[in-house]
Design a protein around this motif. Structure first.
Motif, PDB file in Angstrom:
ATOM      1  N   ALA A  92      33.618 106.434 -49.975  1.00 37.68           N
ATOM      2  CA  ALA A  92      33.193 105.710 -51.181  1.00 37.68           C
ATOM      3  C   ALA A  92      33.467 104.216 -51.061  1.00 37.68           C
ATOM      4  O   ALA A  92      32.683 103.390 -51.537  1.00 37.68           O
ATOM      5  CB  ALA A  92      33.893 106.284 -52.409  1.00 37.68           C
ATOM      6  N   LEU A 137      28.413 101.823 -54.068  1.00 39.02           N
ATOM      7  CA  LEU A 137      29.568 101.634 -54.952  1.00 39.02           C
ATOM      8  C   LEU A 137      29.341 100.536 -55.989  1.00 39.02           C
ATOM      9  O   LEU A 137      29.642 100.744 -57.179  1.00 39.02           O
ATOM     10  CB  LEU A 137      30.826 101.348 -54.131  1.00 39.02           C
ATOM     11  CG  LEU A 137      32.092 101.026 -54.922  1.00 39.02           C
ATOM     12  CD1 LEU A 137      32.502 102.203 -55.801  1.00 39.02           C
ATOM     13  CD2 LEU A 137      33.230 100.647 -53.978  1.00 39.02           C
ATOM     14  N   GLN A 154      29.799 100.796 -60.092  1.00 39.90           N
ATOM     15  CA  GLN A 154      30.693  99.900 -60.836  1.00 39.90           C
ATOM     16  C   GLN A 154      29.947  99.155 -61.934  1.00 39.90           C
ATOM     17  O   GLN A 154      30.435  99.036 -63.068  1.00 39.90           O
ATOM     18  CB  GLN A 154      31.360  98.923 -59.868  1.00 39.90           C
ATOM     19  CG  GLN A 154      32.331  99.591 -58.903  1.00 39.90           C
ATOM     20  CD  GLN A 154      32.809  98.663 -57.808  1.00 39.90           C
ATOM     21  OE1 GLN A 154      32.032  97.870 -57.259  1.00 39.90           O
ATOM     22  NE2 GLN A 154      34.086  98.743 -57.459  1.00 39.90           N
ATOM     23  N   LEU A 165      37.471 113.231 -62.960  1.00 39.94           N
ATOM     24  CA  LEU A 165      37.014 113.174 -61.578  1.00 39.94           C
ATOM     25  C   LEU A 165      37.575 114.385 -60.839  1.00 39.94           C
ATOM     26  O   LEU A 165      38.796 114.595 -60.801  1.00 39.94           O
ATOM     27  CB  LEU A 165      37.492 111.887 -60.906  1.00 39.94           C
ATOM     28  CG  LEU A 165      37.108 110.578 -61.611  1.00 39.94           C
ATOM     29  CD1 LEU A 165      37.661 109.384 -60.837  1.00 39.94           C
ATOM     30  CD2 LEU A 165      35.604 110.461 -61.784  1.00 39.94           C
ATOM     31  N   TYR A 180      40.523 111.063 -52.484  1.00 35.22           N
ATOM     32  CA  TYR A 180      39.196 110.549 -52.824  1.00 35.22           C
ATOM     33  C   TYR A 180      39.082 110.309 -54.330  1.00 35.22           C
ATOM     34  O   TYR A 180      38.456 109.339 -54.768  1.00 35.22           O
ATOM     35  CB  TYR A 180      38.116 111.528 -52.351  1.00 35.22           C
ATOM     36  CG  TYR A 180      37.978 111.589 -50.858  1.00 35.22           C
ATOM     37  CD1 TYR A 180      37.218 110.651 -50.163  1.00 35.22           C
ATOM     38  CD2 TYR A 180      38.632 112.571 -50.117  1.00 35.22           C
ATOM     39  CE1 TYR A 180      37.096 110.693 -48.790  1.00 35.22           C
ATOM     40  CE2 TYR A 180      38.518 112.627 -48.733  1.00 35.22           C
ATOM     41  CZ  TYR A 180      37.755 111.690 -48.077  1.00 35.22           C
ATOM     42  OH  TYR A 180      37.637 111.728 -46.713  1.00 35.22           O
ATOM     43  N   ASN A 181      39.683 111.189 -55.127  1.00 38.51           N
ATOM     44  CA  ASN A 181      39.711 110.979 -56.577  1.00 38.51           C
ATOM     45  C   ASN A 181      40.474 109.713 -56.930  1.00 38.51           C
ATOM     46  O   ASN A 181      40.041 108.915 -57.773  1.00 38.51           O
ATOM     47  CB  ASN A 181      40.387 112.172 -57.279  1.00 38.51           C
ATOM     48  CG  ASN A 181      39.644 113.477 -57.104  1.00 38.51           C
ATOM     49  OD1 ASN A 181      38.726 113.568 -56.294  1.00 38.51           O
ATOM     50  ND2 ASN A 181      40.037 114.491 -57.833  1.00 38.51           N
ATOM     51  N   TYR A 229      41.084 107.128 -55.032  1.00 43.15           N
ATOM     52  CA  TYR A 229      40.334 105.944 -54.593  1.00 43.15           C
ATOM     53  C   TYR A 229      39.253 105.569 -55.607  1.00 43.15           C
ATOM     54  O   TYR A 229      39.121 104.400 -55.997  1.00 43.15           O
ATOM     55  CB  TYR A 229      39.690 106.175 -53.223  1.00 43.15           C
ATOM     56  CG  TYR A 229      40.299 105.348 -52.127  1.00 43.15           C
ATOM     57  CD1 TYR A 229      40.010 103.992 -51.994  1.00 43.15           C
ATOM     58  CD2 TYR A 229      41.178 105.913 -51.222  1.00 43.15           C
ATOM     59  CE1 TYR A 229      40.569 103.236 -50.984  1.00 43.15           C
ATOM     60  CE2 TYR A 229      41.755 105.156 -50.200  1.00 43.15           C
ATOM     61  CZ  TYR A 229      41.445 103.809 -50.095  1.00 43.15           C
ATOM     62  OH  TYR A 229      42.017 103.045 -49.096  1.00 43.15           O
ATOM     63  N   LEU A 230      38.458 106.560 -56.023  1.00 47.33           N
ATOM     64  CA  LEU A 230      37.365 106.234 -56.938  1.00 47.33           C
ATOM     65  C   LEU A 230      37.911 105.748 -58.273  1.00 47.33           C
ATOM     66  O   LEU A 230      37.375 104.797 -58.857  1.00 47.33           O
ATOM     67  CB  LEU A 230      36.458 107.451 -57.144  1.00 47.33           C
ATOM     68  CG  LEU A 230      35.175 107.158 -57.928  1.00 47.33           C
ATOM     69  CD1 LEU A 230      34.337 106.085 -57.233  1.00 47.33           C
ATOM     70  CD2 LEU A 230      34.358 108.429 -58.130  1.00 47.33           C
ATOM     71  N   LEU A 248      37.058 101.983 -59.678  1.00 51.88           N
ATOM     72  CA  LEU A 248      36.297 101.838 -60.924  1.00 51.88           C
ATOM     73  C   LEU A 248      37.129 101.271 -62.069  1.00 51.88           C
ATOM     74  O   LEU A 248      36.611 100.522 -62.899  1.00 51.88           O
ATOM     75  CB  LEU A 248      35.716 103.191 -61.339  1.00 51.88           C
ATOM     76  CG  LEU A 248      34.689 103.821 -60.396  1.00 51.88           C
ATOM     77  CD1 LEU A 248      34.166 105.131 -60.990  1.00 51.88           C
ATOM     78  CD2 LEU A 248      33.523 102.867 -60.116  1.00 51.88           C
ATOM     79  N   VAL A 278      32.636 112.758 -55.644  1.00 48.68           N
ATOM     80  CA  VAL A 278      33.489 111.574 -55.725  1.00 48.68           C
ATOM     81  C   VAL A 278      33.749 110.981 -54.352  1.00 48.68           C
ATOM     82  O   VAL A 278      34.040 109.789 -54.235  1.00 48.68           O
ATOM     83  CB  VAL A 278      34.833 111.895 -56.416  1.00 48.68           C
ATOM     84  CG1 VAL A 278      34.624 112.349 -57.846  1.00 48.68           C
ATOM     85  CG2 VAL A 278      35.617 112.933 -55.636  1.00 48.68           C
ATOM     86  N   SER A 279      33.646 111.782 -53.306  1.00 52.48           N
ATOM     87  CA  SER A 279      33.904 111.274 -51.966  1.00 52.48           C
ATOM     88  C   SER A 279      32.697 110.547 -51.381  1.00 52.48           C
ATOM     89  O   SER A 279      32.842 109.573 -50.644  1.00 52.48           O
ATOM     90  CB  SER A 279      34.318 112.410 -51.028  1.00 52.48           C
ATOM     91  OG  SER A 279      33.269 113.352 -50.892  1.00 52.48           O
ATOM     92  N   LEU A 329      29.769 109.689 -53.410  1.00 55.21           N
ATOM     93  CA  LEU A 329      28.970 109.064 -54.473  1.00 55.21           C
ATOM     94  C   LEU A 329      27.536 109.610 -54.463  1.00 55.21           C
ATOM     95  O   LEU A 329      26.572 108.864 -54.703  1.00 55.21           O
ATOM     96  CB  LEU A 329      28.955 107.537 -54.325  1.00 55.21           C
ATOM     97  CG  LEU A 329      30.300 106.834 -54.447  1.00 55.21           C
ATOM     98  CD1 LEU A 329      30.121 105.321 -54.359  1.00 55.21           C
ATOM     99  CD2 LEU A 329      31.015 107.201 -55.734  1.00 55.21           C
TER     100      LEU A 329
END
Length: 222
Positions: A18, A24, A28, A42, A78-79, A81-82, A86, A148-149, A151
């Motif tokens: 992501a 990305l 955003q 998420l 990954y969750n 990170y997103l 965001l 989520v990993s 997008l």
């Protein structure tokens, strides 16, 4: 590792799909179309291909905590990170985890990231497969995210239920190419290159959030 890379004037980068996905910024910017965001959920729950082996009594490394395995480290990152990319750094973090027999590693878990104006819930699981997308909810609309990993399949739904697809799923080849391309840019731009510095700050922030999740969730041994 970052300090070592800086001393040697080298580039060190975390390969998170992501973070290096050119879609990305679309995600955003779409947040502004949701109005006031109060909550988000998420999820990254993916049935591990190694789980049948674990049930047979084998010990795959992905389920061994001493080797850095477990659900939080493999999927939950990954969750995190997103959520960070965001919404930024949360004000407060709490979490819980469920561990495999003999406390080999965490099988699934949930973390609550609290901000001054919203709550972001993260869920992750290796013995089960998710069938519904993640959601970000605002008073003017919602955003659904299939992965989520990666997008993949990001859809904006306005307050009247009208749907607009913002991002299409990418192939794995494309996703890996985006990571390689960014790494090339970082190495060409140097260790003081601004985008590389932003990626480094994100990696360090996420590492800190992950540590707080492990400290909050019972069973990690802290």
């Amino acid at each position: 590792l970052y300090a070592l890379a800086d001393r040697e004037k080298r580039v060190y980068c975390e390969a998170i799909m992501a973070l290096h996905n050119p879609d990305l910024p679309l995600v955003q910017s779409a947040l502004r179309r949701l109005g006031k965001i109060r909550s988000a959920s998420l999820d990254f729950s993916q049935l591990s291909s190694k789980y049948p082996a674990f049930l047979r009594g084998e010990r795959p490394n992905i389920f061994l905590r001493e080797l850095g395995g477990g659900c939080l480290m493999d999927l939950g990152i990954y969750n995190v990170y997103l959520a960070y990319l965001l919404f930024g750094q949360p004000d407060f973090i709490s979490a819980e985890s469920v561990f495999l027999p003999n406390r080999l590693a965490d099988a699934c878990g949930a973390a609550l990231l609290q901000y001054s104006d919203k709550i972001v819930t993260l869920t992750y699981s290796k013995p089960a497969q998710s069938r519904i997308p993640s959601q970000i909810l605002g008073d003017s609309g919602a955003l659904t995210i299939e992965s989520v990993s990666q997008l993949g399949e990001v859809i904006l739904i306005d307050s009247e239920g009208q749907r607009q697809t913002l991002c299409r799923p990418r192939t794995r080849k494309e996703l890996m190419a985006f990571e390689a391309l960014d790494f090339m840019r970082y190495t060409e731009g140097g260790y003081l290159y601004a985008p590389y510095d932003q990626a480094r700050k994100a990696a360090l922030a996420v590492s800190g959030i992950m540590e707080k999740i492990r400290h909050s969730a019972r069973g990690f041994g802290f």
